[in-house]
Design an enzyme around this catalytic site. Structure first.
Site, PDB file in Angstrom:
ATOM      1  N   ALA A 136       0.790  -1.228   0.000  1.00  0.00           N
ATOM      2  CA  ALA A 136       0.000   0.000   0.000  1.00  0.00           C
ATOM      3  C   ALA A 136       0.829   1.288   0.000  1.00  0.00           C
ATOM      4  O   ALA A 136       0.643   2.146  -0.871  1.00  0.00           O
ATOM      5  CB  ALA A 136      -0.976  -0.019   1.177  1.00  0.00           C
ATOM      6  N   ARG A 173      -5.359  -0.691  -9.195  1.00  0.00           N
ATOM      7  CA  ARG A 173      -5.778  -1.678  -8.187  1.00  0.00           C
ATOM      8  C   ARG A 173      -6.753  -0.962  -7.264  1.00  0.00           C
ATOM      9  O   ARG A 173      -6.434   0.102  -6.734  1.00  0.00           O
ATOM     10  CB  ARG A 173      -4.596  -2.243  -7.405  1.00  0.00           C
ATOM     11  CG  ARG A 173      -3.632  -3.074  -8.251  1.00  0.00           C
ATOM     12  CD  ARG A 173      -2.626  -3.824  -7.395  1.00  0.00           C
ATOM     13  NE  ARG A 173      -3.272  -4.895  -6.634  1.00  0.00           N
ATOM     14  CZ  ARG A 173      -2.685  -5.554  -5.638  1.00  0.00           C
ATOM     15  NH1 ARG A 173      -1.461  -5.221  -5.264  1.00  0.00           N
ATOM     16  NH2 ARG A 173      -3.315  -6.519  -5.010  1.00  0.00           N
ATOM     17  N   GLN A 208       3.738 -14.117  -1.020  1.00  0.00           N
ATOM     18  CA  GLN A 208       4.539 -12.949  -0.665  1.00  0.00           C
ATOM     19  C   GLN A 208       5.292 -13.157   0.644  1.00  0.00           C
ATOM     20  O   GLN A 208       6.360 -12.588   0.851  1.00  0.00           O
ATOM     21  CB  GLN A 208       3.666 -11.691  -0.554  1.00  0.00           C
ATOM     22  CG  GLN A 208       3.202 -11.140  -1.879  1.00  0.00           C
ATOM     23  CD  GLN A 208       1.792 -11.558  -2.203  1.00  0.00           C
ATOM     24  OE1 GLN A 208       1.402 -12.691  -1.925  1.00  0.00           O
ATOM     25  NE2 GLN A 208       1.008 -10.669  -2.792  1.00  0.00           N
ATOM     26  N   ASP A 228      -4.234  -2.343   3.636  1.00  0.00           N
ATOM     27  CA  ASP A 228      -4.365  -1.679   2.344  1.00  0.00           C
ATOM     28  C   ASP A 228      -5.443  -0.602   2.364  1.00  0.00           C
ATOM     29  O   ASP A 228      -5.431   0.295   1.524  1.00  0.00           O
ATOM     30  CB  ASP A 228      -4.681  -2.711   1.259  1.00  0.00           C
ATOM     31  CG  ASP A 228      -3.455  -3.518   0.895  1.00  0.00           C
ATOM     32  OD1 ASP A 228      -2.817  -3.203  -0.120  1.00  0.00           O
ATOM     33  OD2 ASP A 228      -3.118  -4.451   1.645  1.00  0.00           O
ATOM     34  N   LYS A 242      -4.264  -8.326   3.076  1.00  0.00           N
ATOM     35  CA  LYS A 242      -4.108  -9.523   2.257  1.00  0.00           C
ATOM     36  C   LYS A 242      -4.990 -10.656   2.766  1.00  0.00           C
ATOM     37  O   LYS A 242      -5.062 -10.906   3.969  1.00  0.00           O
ATOM     38  CB  LYS A 242      -2.636  -9.960   2.267  1.00  0.00           C
ATOM     39  CG  LYS A 242      -2.354 -11.205   1.455  1.00  0.00           C
ATOM     40  CD  LYS A 242      -2.539 -10.971  -0.023  1.00  0.00           C
ATOM     41  CE  LYS A 242      -2.252 -12.237  -0.829  1.00  0.00           C
ATOM     42  NZ  LYS A 242      -2.431 -12.033  -2.263  1.00  0.00           N
TER      43      LYS A 242
END
Length: 385
Positions: free
Chosen positions: A66, A98, A212, A253, A264
């Protein structure tokens, strides 16, 4: 365009190349990204000469996280201005690359506003482009400073919540130097705890489906010399049950006005586990991630990604027998439908505290978020509205 830097097993705390940088070679300004899809095998620079290339990098997660998306968005506007492209069109394209991460649109708006203000003041194209670039650089600098303050606030909070020390912290996704102008958000706190000699173990969720945690957080933890262990996402429950987790630290985010947190996918189940096992669940994010225009969690738009990310294992850089690098190995029957939200939303009642550069909100309430935002407005203005 890419330049390649092999990764050695040892190195400094942060990647050898910054996650993002502005350069001005003779042929014109460019935005250089560390291609995060190629980590941890190799550090490869992705050179963006125009906004469509940057938008593709954002959508493919070559650049992600973010706070860094906000910085990238601001530099993208500056890139369009410097190269003589339509700035309004570029800003619109970038802002919607996004949908969930509010920082992206925030960074775009800041740089675009600086450009437009210069135009209104009769600046020429070069001067207006310089104004956009100055704003992007200011946001980059502010984010690095915010990272340092979040690390200090978060470390102090953990000392208060866990006075015995020797913290065993579980984290999800990647929240370090790869997502920030500084050392990150949640992982910046972990790094501060580690440097203080108080990190007993960092539990790293692999973070399905794009890994990730396995690819990026483990990469940063190894380079920082942390004691860390990677685990499958669905193994977290057994760790809680065994009493092996002292705190959960994640990023965000988007944070809604009521304190709901989008992060996430997989974060919400961790919050439920943490509440059941009486473990602090802490969110670390800059105030640029707070979106007062989003009233609650139900109003947060959750990005839906391709089912291919679930039905296939993507191999971005290593070819295997019968498969080309950059393609996917199928793990589900042909035609299988997949549900693949990029994020989930944790309600405020499951969040122990939100740590920002302006301080800590706990308990997490709409009033607490409003007070935080008021402090931010009276300070450096780093608030998304």
């Amino acid at each position: 365009m890419a330049d390649q830097h092999p990764v050695s097993p040892e190195g400094p705390i942060s990647p050898t190349a910054p996650a993002l940088r502005w350069e001005e070679p003779p042929e014109g300004p460019v935005l250089v990204l560390l291609d995060q899809t190629r980590l941890p095998a190799e550090e490869v620079d992705l050179v963006c000469t125009d906004v469509p290339a940057l938008v593709e990098a954002i959508r493919s997660l070559a650049v992600r996280g973010a706070p860094l998306l906000g910085i990238a968005g601001a530099y993208g506007v500056a890139l369009a201005a410097a190269r003589g492209f339509d700035v309004d069109e570029a800003a619109e394209s970038l802002a919607h690359a996004r949908p969930t991460a509010v920082n992206l649109a925030y960074g775009v708006r800041r740089a675009a506003a600086a450009y437009q203000a210069a135009v209104r003041d009769d600046a020429d194209e070069a001067q207006a482009a310089a104004a956009a670039l100055a704003e992007a650089r200011a946001l980059h600098r502010e984010d690095a400073e915010a990272s340092d303050r979040m690390a200090a606030h978060g470390q102090a909070l953990l000392e208060e919540l866990l006075p015995a020390g020797g913290h065993r912290i579980l984290t999800h996704c990647n929240t370090g130097a790869l997502v920030s102008g500084g050392e990150g958000t949640a992982l910046a706190v972990v790094k501060a705890v580690h440097r203080a000699g108080q990190l007993r173990r960092l539990w790293v969720d692999e973070t399905r489906p794009l890994l990730q945690g396995a690819r990026l957080t483990a990469y940063e933890a190894a380079r920082a010399g942390m004691a860390y262990t990677l685990l499958a996402d669905n193994a977290a429950g057994s760790l809680f049950a065994a009493g092996e987790v002292d705190a959960v630290l994640i990023g965000a985010d988007r944070i809604a006005a009521d304190g709901s947190v989008a992060n996430k996918v997989g974060s919400y189940p961790l919050a439920v586990l943490a509440r059941y096992h009486h473990v602090p669940f802490v969110v670390v994010a800059p105030t640029t991630t707070v979106d007062l225009a989003t009233p609650d969690g139900a109003a947060i738009e959750v990005e839906q990604r391709s089912g291919h990310e679930v039905t296939h294992i993507t191999i971005p850089y290593v070819p295997t027998v019968g498969h080309v690098a950059g393609t996917g190995v199928p793990v589900a029957p042909l035609g299988t439908q997949a549900h693949n939200p990029a994020f989930d939303v944790t309600p405020p009642e499951l969040v122990t505290a939100i740590v920002t550069e302006q301080g800590v909100v706990s308990p997490v309430t709409a009033d607490g978020i409003a007070e935080l935002c008021a402090r931010s407005r009276s300070g450096n203005g780093m608030l998304s509205e």
